[in-house]
Design a protein around this motif. Structure first.
Motif, PDB file in Angstrom:
ATOM      1  N   MET A   1      51.690  38.899  53.090  1.00 30.41           N
ATOM      2  CA  MET A   1      51.285  39.612  51.900  1.00 30.41           C
ATOM      3  C   MET A   1      49.762  39.799  51.930  1.00 30.41           C
ATOM      4  O   MET A   1      49.040  38.900  52.311  1.00 30.41           O
ATOM      5  CB  MET A   1      51.700  38.808  50.655  1.00 30.41           C
ATOM      6  N   MET A   2      49.319  40.959  51.509  1.00 27.96           N
ATOM      7  CA  MET A   2      47.884  41.241  51.462  1.00 27.96           C
ATOM      8  C   MET A   2      47.342  40.784  50.106  1.00 27.96           C
ATOM      9  O   MET A   2      47.869  41.152  49.059  1.00 27.96           O
ATOM     10  CB  MET A   2      47.629  42.733  51.647  1.00 27.96           C
ATOM     11  N   ILE A   3      46.302  39.962  50.147  1.00 25.39           N
ATOM     12  CA  ILE A   3      45.639  39.472  48.944  1.00 25.39           C
ATOM     13  C   ILE A   3      44.177  39.878  49.002  1.00 25.39           C
ATOM     14  O   ILE A   3      43.512  39.688  50.023  1.00 25.39           O
ATOM     15  CB  ILE A   3      45.733  37.932  48.838  1.00 25.39           C
ATOM     16  N   CYS A   4      43.679  40.434  47.910  1.00 22.72           N
ATOM     17  CA  CYS A   4      42.268  40.772  47.795  1.00 22.72           C
ATOM     18  C   CYS A   4      41.621  39.734  46.881  1.00 22.72           C
ATOM     19  O   CYS A   4      42.097  39.504  45.766  1.00 22.72           O
ATOM     20  CB  CYS A   4      42.105  42.168  47.211  1.00 22.72           C
ATOM     21  N   ILE A   5      40.583  39.083  47.364  1.00 28.83           N
ATOM     22  CA  ILE A   5      39.849  38.145  46.521  1.00 28.83           C
ATOM     23  C   ILE A   5      38.447  38.703  46.302  1.00 28.83           C
ATOM     24  O   ILE A   5      37.862  39.310  47.191  1.00 28.83           O
ATOM     25  CB  ILE A   5      39.825  36.720  47.110  1.00 28.83           C
ATOM     26  N   VAL A   6      37.934  38.524  45.090  1.00 32.75           N
ATOM     27  CA  VAL A   6      36.671  39.128  44.692  1.00 32.75           C
ATOM     28  C   VAL A   6      35.802  38.065  44.044  1.00 32.75           C
ATOM     29  O   VAL A   6      36.254  37.371  43.125  1.00 32.75           O
ATOM     30  CB  VAL A   6      36.892  40.278  43.683  1.00 32.75           C
ATOM     31  N   ALA A   7      34.562  37.932  44.524  1.00 27.75           N
ATOM     32  CA  ALA A   7      33.636  36.974  43.913  1.00 27.75           C
ATOM     33  C   ALA A   7      32.218  37.259  44.362  1.00 27.75           C
ATOM     34  O   ALA A   7      31.990  37.794  45.443  1.00 27.75           O
ATOM     35  CB  ALA A   7      34.000  35.537  44.295  1.00 27.75           C
ATOM     36  N   SER A   8      31.288  36.896  43.506  1.00 29.92           N
ATOM     37  CA  SER A   8      29.884  36.929  43.897  1.00 29.92           C
ATOM     38  C   SER A   8      29.589  35.638  44.661  1.00 29.92           C
ATOM     39  O   SER A   8      30.433  34.748  44.762  1.00 29.92           O
ATOM     40  CB  SER A   8      28.995  37.047  42.656  1.00 29.92           C
ATOM     41  N   ASP A  24      46.834  30.619  52.934  1.00 34.42           N
ATOM     42  CA  ASP A  24      47.327  30.527  54.306  1.00 34.42           C
ATOM     43  C   ASP A  24      48.645  31.276  54.453  1.00 34.42           C
ATOM     44  O   ASP A  24      49.508  31.242  53.577  1.00 34.42           O
ATOM     45  CB  ASP A  24      47.512  29.060  54.725  1.00 34.42           C
ATOM     46  N   GLY A  25      48.779  31.971  55.574  1.00 32.43           N
ATOM     47  CA  GLY A  25      49.980  32.738  55.848  1.00 32.43           C
ATOM     48  C   GLY A  25      49.944  34.143  55.273  1.00 32.43           C
ATOM     49  O   GLY A  25      50.910  34.882  55.396  1.00 32.43           O
ATOM     50  N   ASN A  26      48.842  34.485  54.625  1.00 33.53           N
ATOM     51  CA  ASN A  26      48.668  35.815  54.047  1.00 33.53           C
ATOM     52  C   ASN A  26      47.458  36.489  54.655  1.00 33.53           C
ATOM     53  O   ASN A  26      46.546  35.816  55.142  1.00 33.53           O
ATOM     54  CB  ASN A  26      48.462  35.718  52.528  1.00 33.53           C
ATOM     55  N   GLU A  27      47.458  37.806  54.624  1.00 33.93           N
ATOM     56  CA  GLU A  27      46.258  38.544  54.994  1.00 33.93           C
ATOM     57  C   GLU A  27      45.335  38.519  53.782  1.00 33.93           C
ATOM     58  O   GLU A  27      45.779  38.791  52.663  1.00 33.93           O
ATOM     59  CB  GLU A  27      46.589  39.988  55.328  1.00 33.93           C
ATOM     60  N   VAL A  28      44.064  38.185  54.007  1.00 37.56           N
ATOM     61  CA  VAL A  28      43.118  38.092  52.913  1.00 37.56           C
ATOM     62  C   VAL A  28      41.913  38.969  53.210  1.00 37.56           C
ATOM     63  O   VAL A  28      41.362  38.929  54.310  1.00 37.56           O
ATOM     64  CB  VAL A  28      42.646  36.628  52.694  1.00 37.56           C
ATOM     65  N   VAL A  29      41.528  39.765  52.217  1.00 43.29           N
ATOM     66  CA  VAL A  29      40.299  40.532  52.319  1.00 43.29           C
ATOM     67  C   VAL A  29      39.422  40.103  51.140  1.00 43.29           C
ATOM     68  O   VAL A  29      39.877  40.028  50.008  1.00 43.29           O
ATOM     69  CB  VAL A  29      40.548  42.059  52.347  1.00 43.29           C
ATOM     70  N   LEU A  30      38.197  39.741  51.449  1.00 39.31           N
ATOM     71  CA  LEU A  30      37.234  39.290  50.446  1.00 39.31           C
ATOM     72  C   LEU A  30      36.277  40.421  50.145  1.00 39.31           C
ATOM     73  O   LEU A  30      35.684  41.007  51.048  1.00 39.31           O
ATOM     74  CB  LEU A  30      36.451  38.078  50.966  1.00 39.31           C
ATOM     75  N   LEU A  31      36.099  40.718  48.870  1.00 39.60           N
ATOM     76  CA  LEU A  31      35.115  41.697  48.424  1.00 39.60           C
ATOM     77  C   LEU A  31      33.972  40.939  47.771  1.00 39.60           C
ATOM     78  O   LEU A  31      34.164  40.241  46.774  1.00 39.60           O
ATOM     79  CB  LEU A  31      35.747  42.682  47.440  1.00 39.60           C
ATOM     80  N   THR A  32      32.797  41.031  48.367  1.00 43.99           N
ATOM     81  CA  THR A  32      31.615  40.339  47.867  1.00 43.99           C
ATOM     82  C   THR A  32      30.408  41.177  48.228  1.00 43.99           C
ATOM     83  O   THR A  32      30.539  42.345  48.538  1.00 43.99           O
ATOM     84  CB  THR A  32      31.517  38.900  48.436  1.00 43.99           C
ATOM     85  N   TYR A  33      29.224  40.594  48.181  1.00 45.47           N
ATOM     86  CA  TYR A  33      28.034  41.326  48.604  1.00 45.47           C
ATOM     87  C   TYR A  33      27.221  40.488  49.571  1.00 45.47           C
ATOM     88  O   TYR A  33      27.441  39.277  49.703  1.00 45.47           O
ATOM     89  CB  TYR A  33      27.181  41.785  47.413  1.00 45.47           C
ATOM     90  N   GLU A  34      26.320  41.153  50.270  1.00 51.20           N
ATOM     91  CA  GLU A  34      25.494  40.488  51.285  1.00 51.20           C
ATOM     92  C   GLU A  34      24.551  39.490  50.622  1.00 51.20           C
ATOM     93  O   GLU A  34      23.810  39.832  49.710  1.00 51.20           O
ATOM     94  CB  GLU A  34      24.682  41.522  52.063  1.00 51.20           C
ATOM     95  N   HIS A  35      24.648  38.258  51.057  1.00 53.32           N
ATOM     96  CA  HIS A  35      23.780  37.185  50.569  1.00 53.32           C
ATOM     97  C   HIS A  35      23.882  36.058  51.592  1.00 53.32           C
ATOM     98  O   HIS A  35      24.942  35.867  52.183  1.00 53.32           O
ATOM     99  CB  HIS A  35      24.248  36.706  49.181  1.00 53.32           C
ATOM    100  N   PRO A  86      46.549  45.775  48.382  1.00 55.04           N
ATOM    101  CA  PRO A  86      46.881  44.359  48.174  1.00 55.04           C
ATOM    102  C   PRO A  86      47.971  44.189  47.135  1.00 55.04           C
ATOM    103  O   PRO A  86      48.095  44.979  46.189  1.00 55.04           O
ATOM    104  CB  PRO A  86      45.562  43.755  47.684  1.00 55.04           C
ATOM    105  N   LYS A  87      48.795  43.155  47.311  1.00 55.39           N
ATOM    106  CA  LYS A  87      49.836  42.824  46.357  1.00 55.39           C
ATOM    107  C   LYS A  87      49.271  42.017  45.193  1.00 55.39           C
ATOM    108  O   LYS A  87      49.871  41.932  44.138  1.00 55.39           O
ATOM    109  CB  LYS A  87      50.959  42.028  47.029  1.00 55.39           C
TER     110      LYS A  87
END
Length: 95
Positions: A1-8, A24-35, A86-87
């Protein structure tokens, strides 16, 4: 399952990192910014997409620039959602 996580950066991202085993066991894409404090997530194997950091200084020109940056970041986030479909989207907050 695709999971999108978002955080500063900082505590919000650290909280998601502490939940890392739950993803674990899922595809994860993190949305954040360069720091400097966002580089540790690469060791998790998550795909990381970074949007520009938006800093607002109170002048007419900088407010216009911030509005443009927010528009660009929104387009980037929508593109991420369209591309990855993402689901679930999970966040612990942002600045």
């Amino acid at each position: 399952m695709m999971i999108c996580i978002v955080a500063s950066h900082g505590g919000h991202l650290r909280e998601l990192d502490m939940l890392g085993k739950a993803f674990d066991g899922n595809e994860v894409v993190l949305l954040t910014y360069e720091h400097p404090t966002t580089h540790f997530v690469n060791s998790r194997g998550w795909q990381v997409m970074k949007v520009p950091l938006i800093e607002i200084k109170w002048s007419r020109l900088s407010i216009l620039q911030a509005a443009f940056n927010m528009f660009s970041a929104t387009i980037g986030a929508l593109e991420l959602l369209r591309k990855h479909k993402p689901k679930a989207v999970i966040t612990t907050g942002s600045e």
